[in-house]
Motif scaffolding. Sequence first.
Motif, PDB file in Angstrom:
ATOM      1  N   ASN B 211       0.807  -1.209   0.000  1.00 20.27           N
ATOM      2  CA  ASN B 211       0.000   0.000   0.000  1.00 20.27           C
ATOM      3  C   ASN B 211       0.845   1.266   0.000  1.00 20.27           C
ATOM      4  O   ASN B 211       0.365   2.331  -0.344  1.00 20.27           O
ATOM      5  CB  ASN B 211      -0.931   0.012   1.204  1.00 20.27           C
ATOM      6  CG  ASN B 211      -1.957  -1.085   1.121  1.00 20.27           C
ATOM      7  OD1 ASN B 211      -2.444  -1.389   0.038  1.00 20.27           O
ATOM      8  ND2 ASN B 211      -2.277  -1.691   2.240  1.00 20.27           N
ATOM      9  N   ASN B 212       2.093   1.136   0.440  1.00 22.65           N
ATOM     10  CA  ASN B 212       2.995   2.287   0.475  1.00 22.65           C
ATOM     11  C   ASN B 212       4.270   1.934  -0.260  1.00 22.65           C
ATOM     12  O   ASN B 212       4.963   1.006   0.148  1.00 22.65           O
ATOM     13  CB  ASN B 212       3.381   2.642   1.913  1.00 22.65           C
ATOM     14  CG  ASN B 212       2.175   3.039   2.729  1.00 22.65           C
ATOM     15  OD1 ASN B 212       1.596   4.094   2.518  1.00 22.65           O
ATOM     16  ND2 ASN B 212       1.785   2.177   3.647  1.00 22.65           N
ATOM     17  N   ILE B 228       1.168   6.595  -1.177  1.00 20.75           N
ATOM     18  CA  ILE B 228       0.858   6.499   0.239  1.00 20.75           C
ATOM     19  C   ILE B 228      -0.561   5.991   0.365  1.00 20.75           C
ATOM     20  O   ILE B 228      -1.494   6.618  -0.132  1.00 20.75           O
ATOM     21  CB  ILE B 228       0.977   7.875   0.926  1.00 20.75           C
ATOM     22  CG1 ILE B 228       2.420   8.380   0.835  1.00 20.75           C
ATOM     23  CG2 ILE B 228       0.534   7.799   2.374  1.00 20.75           C
ATOM     24  CD1 ILE B 228       2.585   9.822   1.236  1.00 20.75           C
ATOM     25  N   ASP B 229      -0.706   4.837   0.989  1.00 13.37           N
ATOM     26  CA  ASP B 229      -2.026   4.271   1.187  1.00 13.37           C
ATOM     27  C   ASP B 229      -2.762   4.125  -0.151  1.00 13.37           C
ATOM     28  O   ASP B 229      -3.916   4.491  -0.272  1.00 13.37           O
ATOM     29  CB  ASP B 229      -2.827   5.151   2.148  1.00 13.37           C
ATOM     30  CG  ASP B 229      -3.507   4.309   3.213  1.00 13.37           C
ATOM     31  OD1 ASP B 229      -3.031   3.199   3.494  1.00 13.37           O
ATOM     32  OD2 ASP B 229      -4.531   4.763   3.751  1.00 13.37           O
ATOM     33  N   ARG B 230      -2.044   3.640  -1.140  1.00 21.03           N
ATOM     34  CA  ARG B 230      -2.563   3.397  -2.491  1.00 21.03           C
ATOM     35  C   ARG B 230      -2.923   4.675  -3.258  1.00 21.03           C
ATOM     36  O   ARG B 230      -3.491   4.608  -4.338  1.00 21.03           O
ATOM     37  CB  ARG B 230      -3.790   2.469  -2.463  1.00 21.03           C
ATOM     38  CG  ARG B 230      -3.544   1.117  -1.803  1.00 21.03           C
ATOM     39  CD  ARG B 230      -4.729   0.185  -1.939  1.00 21.03           C
ATOM     40  NE  ARG B 230      -4.952  -0.226  -3.303  1.00 21.03           N
ATOM     41  CZ  ARG B 230      -4.232  -1.139  -3.930  1.00 21.03           C
ATOM     42  NH1 ARG B 230      -3.251  -1.738  -3.306  1.00 21.03           N
ATOM     43  NH2 ARG B 230      -4.497  -1.448  -5.180  1.00 21.03           N
ATOM     44  N   TYR B 233       0.928  10.816  -4.208  1.00 17.82           N
ATOM     45  CA  TYR B 233       1.126  12.156  -3.685  1.00 17.82           C
ATOM     46  C   TYR B 233       1.801  12.985  -4.772  1.00 17.82           C
ATOM     47  O   TYR B 233       2.830  12.601  -5.297  1.00 17.82           O
ATOM     48  CB  TYR B 233       1.987  12.124  -2.433  1.00 17.82           C
ATOM     49  CG  TYR B 233       2.448  13.487  -2.013  1.00 17.82           C
ATOM     50  CD1 TYR B 233       1.524  14.413  -1.534  1.00 17.82           C
ATOM     51  CD2 TYR B 233       3.769  13.868  -2.115  1.00 17.82           C
ATOM     52  CE1 TYR B 233       1.927  15.676  -1.165  1.00 17.82           C
ATOM     53  CE2 TYR B 233       4.188  15.133  -1.746  1.00 17.82           C
ATOM     54  CZ  TYR B 233       3.261  16.024  -1.271  1.00 17.82           C
ATOM     55  OH  TYR B 233       3.659  17.294  -0.919  1.00 17.82           O
ATOM     56  N   PRO B 333      10.030   4.176   2.696  1.00 22.30           N
ATOM     57  CA  PRO B 333       8.994   3.346   2.087  1.00 22.30           C
ATOM     58  C   PRO B 333       9.224   1.887   2.454  1.00 22.30           C
ATOM     59  O   PRO B 333      10.349   1.500   2.781  1.00 22.30           O
ATOM     60  CB  PRO B 333       9.218   3.555   0.590  1.00 22.30           C
ATOM     61  CG  PRO B 333      10.679   3.804   0.473  1.00 22.30           C
ATOM     62  CD  PRO B 333      11.097   4.521   1.732  1.00 22.30           C
ATOM     63  N   GLY B 334       8.177   1.112   2.416  1.00 22.73           N
ATOM     64  CA  GLY B 334       8.350  -0.312   2.640  1.00 22.73           C
ATOM     65  C   GLY B 334       9.012  -0.966   1.438  1.00 22.73           C
ATOM     66  O   GLY B 334       9.745  -1.937   1.554  1.00 22.73           O
TER      67      GLY B 334
END
Lengths: 407, 407
Positions: B211-212, B228-230, B233, B333-334
């Motif tokens: 998602n991130n 960010i959260d799908r 930005y 980020p992941g």
Amino acid sequence: MTKLRIGNKALIKDMNRSVVINTIRKVGPLSRTDISTQTGLGLSTITKIVEELKNSRLVFETGAANSTGGRRPILLEFNKQYAYAVGVKIMKDHLVLALTDLDATIIHSLEVPFHPTDSPTEIIQLIIHTIEQLLSKQQVKIDQVEGIGVAVSGLVDSKKGLVVRSPLLGWEDVALSKPIQDVFQKPVFIDNDVNAYTYAEVEKGHGLHQNNFICVSIGDGIGMSIVIDRKLYSGEFGGAGEFGHTIIQVDGRSCHCGQEGCLEMYASTIALEQESTVLFRSYPNSILLNKKLTFDSVYDAALAGDEMAIVLFDKLGYYLGIGLINAINSFNPGTIVLIGEGMIAQEYFLPTAITKAKKNFFYHDRYETKVLISRLGNDAWVKGAAILAINQLFQPPIYESTPSLLS
Amino acid sequence: MTKLRIGNKALIKDMNRSVVINTIRKVGPLSRTDISTQTGLGLSTITKIVEELKNSRLVFETGAANSTGGRRPILLEFNKQYAYAVGVKIMKDHLVLALTDLDATIIHSLEVPFHPTDSPTEIIQLIIHTIEQLLSKQQVKIDQVEGIGVAVSGLVDSKKGLVVRSPLLGWEDVALSKPIQDVFQKPVFIDNDVNAYTYAEVEKGHGLHQNNFICVSIGDGIGMSIVIDRKLYSGEFGGAGEFGHTIIQVDGRSCHCGQEGCLEMYASTIALEQESTVLFRSYPNSILLNKKLTFDSVYDAALAGDEMAIVLFDKLGYYLGIGLINAINSFNPGTIVLIGEGMIAQEYFLPTAITKAKKNFFYHDRYETKVLISRLGNDAWVKGAAILAINQLFQPPIYESTPSLLS
DNA sequence: AACTTTCTTTCTTCAGTGAAGCAAGTTATT
DNA sequence: AATAACTTGCTTCACTGAAGAAAGAAAGTT
């Protein structure tokens, strides 16, 4: 991922109660009609919701305002004293604690020193003990406290309530939330200190006029926080904004983090030390010789007319400007807010930094990132910590499992 | 700021319809009972909503599945052919267009060349004309198209529908959306090409499990996008992710953007040229001499065993690693997803880059950012453009004035 | 025949809505 | 001043329409 709630009557009610109370909270004394026009909700709905909020003491009527040609409006105000919050900032060798109302106004604050050698466990016990002391001194019962927020420098995993690493305190993997939560049985929120300050900035500072900005802190290190649509972005495990450790010089100065060429080595307190070793050759008579270099001491020297101090800040400003360019080109924020202890000497390095930063990727394009200086005082750190706890109470309840005052 | 809608029956219905259709769309053939358990909505509610969706042809029943000991479930499926979308990618000297269904599957695509000297107006006319051609060839009427998405390299203000600056095309301040929208009377969405690709990645690639994440593109330049959260930005005016122009070397190589030391000068096609001028002294016999250096040509040379080509990629990998470190330390980020034409030569520079990137600020802390390579094909660019248009149809309708299929 | 699972129908609940009306003021007119 | 007319703020109440619960019909398996 945070999952949206499904639509049902409970959701409607929660949302509208949230809208109403937040409108009153933010826009201040308002009549029912005002709330209706602002929110778009029907008047009868407002009447019903206000009735409930009054019964639960979250809102009270505060007399009538002047008439504008008809019946005088009854003003409604948010009851800041409905409950309290506690903010804690853990510094290098002392704690700062504050009891606040729900508007994050500080009612009373305490400072308690500790020894840098104290273990995390001892410091956590000190926090617990001092909170108890703070409450009893103000005759506040723990039931009246809605939450506790803690700000720590370093890498903080706020979801897990963990301080992953704090060089300043020498902590590694300290579970900070849980022991405090266990004692008080109240929600405990922890976050990085720059993030906490940023919450204060969002609610009480430049955030009042900006929804997207980044905060850059200049001090012992360099920190950053990212605000998107009034929400902080924390990264996958709380490490977003380790901006001090972005590399501005390939194979540059060795940093304590293991990398080379980190921004922090060029534009923080550490940078003053680093840069000075070379500069002393050119300025053998500088009054900074044999002094501990901090923003304070170098600033004093600059004020006294010491040339090396002035050059030192100028160099720092140049590097900071590069850091700002990188922030601008990566995030394209509308505004950068500068915070931190370093800002006392702003007159000596900011002009250089801003001049450099203006030459960013976008400067051809009439698009300009504003660089502002935080106008919040020194208590913004602990106030921000309290806001960590307050904010969650007033989030719009559209996601699953958001705790709220408005249940 | 995007403002939340107030709670009323219309909101409930919109939200639940959105949940139901998106569940069917994403999770694929499902029975009513499945949907009920997945969403938490009551069975009777599902029955009612599905009834409506069936009537509007957004969903259809696709036979019965096997029994598990009782009545056989009736499977429901999303009608991808309910409508179409058009994706457009503007390249240096040609257009790529695709007609897709609502699942962003390409039904037919076209490539049309143009002259690099053609004016923006001419190219826009070409886009319009080619869309008409594409539709008539497939016997699709414009009414059946729900939206048009356009991807352009450069700085794009997608809110305003403006190409602010595109060095590749030599465009400045071109209003791209409006003329297309005026002709077709359908919503037109434009965005940066990397962002468009990223949408494809979110919906069809690594975004299925993350998602991130951030996407970093390596090619003629270096681009980045932030998820960010799908959600992407974009920054204050669409410039988030001008990552190629973050500075990794104070006073380093001069960049066309006016800065010095930009990452793009060290880890893109341009970097190959830059680096080679020095390297030719050490490798006078390189087969790259007098050749145009691109990822393709240098890759071929490396495959042929040319030492200089291998060194060139190794240096590029090192710098790219530094870029990745900066991305990791700024955003935490992941996952980082690598995309772009440069990836054909990944075997020669990625190991170096990843080795370097692993030594980031977080690497002590068992927290690791995964570096993945995009597995989407070359049509992801234009597919992503179509997704720009498709996505807005299925956003949860919790904010004011979100257009939607489910009105 | 008994049980399961899926789906539909019917009825209930309850939050927002809007019209009507009450409350309490101001303004214009006598 | 006194009165009438108007304005603005707030409340009441019948209505609407969404989800939800329970009962039961449908269509299977054991």
